[in-house]
Design an enzyme around this catalytic site. Structure first.
Site: not given
Length: 229
Positions: A119, A174, A208
């Site tokens: 991320s 995600d 995610h």
């Protein structure tokens, strides 16, 4: 150890099982610490590789109403056209380059170092690799995007990593960093680096986060880029 605004604890490290001849430096996501990824790498470790998972400093994050949390740089919004913390990204990137330099001083050449992240950490790893004078062993970019993308290719004109191998992974489900960000990023990377060295893998139903299949792909990539010597 706890970090505060002034100091950051030492990285979480998974030492090599024998003499370390290669290293992975992996950057966690927003609000996390290096410990969770050190635990993940302990499960897929390669005997001659040392895994270094630094902790981000604790700073206010605009996206989270100014609350302080571990963050590599400020995030103002999640849209593709959101304003970016250019000074913060560049400063964080210099800090990571200093970490790479430290490993080189410790005896591991930069081409035996894979840089990676998840991320926000993945975003920083891509930016750092594309602005570095140090030739890296590869990049693992998970569930992320390329920050300050409009500053490329000018920024990467004298980058040492045009031929670097990149493993980019993204979850198809995600909700935080939508897969569109991953697709835009891989297209941009192919214009900045040798496209045949860019691998983009997606995982159905993965949100995610990471999944076992992705971790095995990461293990395989690291073993290929950092073979025993």
């Amino acid at each position: 150890m706890c970090g505060n605004n002034m100091s950051v604890p030492l990285p979480a490290i998974v030492p090599a099982a024998r003499k370390a001849t290669a290293a992975v430096i992996f950057l966690h996501g927003l609000g996390d610490t290096g410990h969770s990824w050190a635990d993940a790498f302990a499960g897929i470790r390669t005997p001659h590789v040392k895994y270094i998972c630094p902790h981000a400093p604790i700073k206010p994050v605009t996206l989270n109403m100014g609350m302080s949390m571990p963050t590599w740089f400020d995030i103002k919004g999640l849209q593709t056209d959101a304003e970016e913390d250019e000074a913060g990204i560049k400063q964080a990137s210099e800090n990571i380059k200093a970490l790479i330099d430290q490993e080189v001083k410790n005896g591991i050449p930069s081409h035996r170092i894979v840089l990676g992240g998840f991320s926000q950490g993945g975003a920083l790893s891509l930016y750092t690799a594309l602005t570095s004078q140090q030739k890296l062993g590869g990049v693992v970019a998970l569930s992320c995007w390329l920050p300050l993308r409009s500053s490329f290719p000018q920024v990467s004109a004298n980058c040492a990593n045009k031929e670097m191998h990149v493993l980019q992974c993204h979850g198809e489900a995600d909700p935080l960093v939508p897969m569109m960000f991953g697709c835009l990023t891989v297209e941009k990377l192919k214009t900045l680096c040798n496209p045949s060295n860019i691998t983009f893998k997606t995982y159905p139903r993965m949100p995610h986060s990471a999944c076992p299949e992705e971790m095995m792909d990461i293990k395989e990539f690291i073993e290929k880029q950092l073979p025993p010597i």
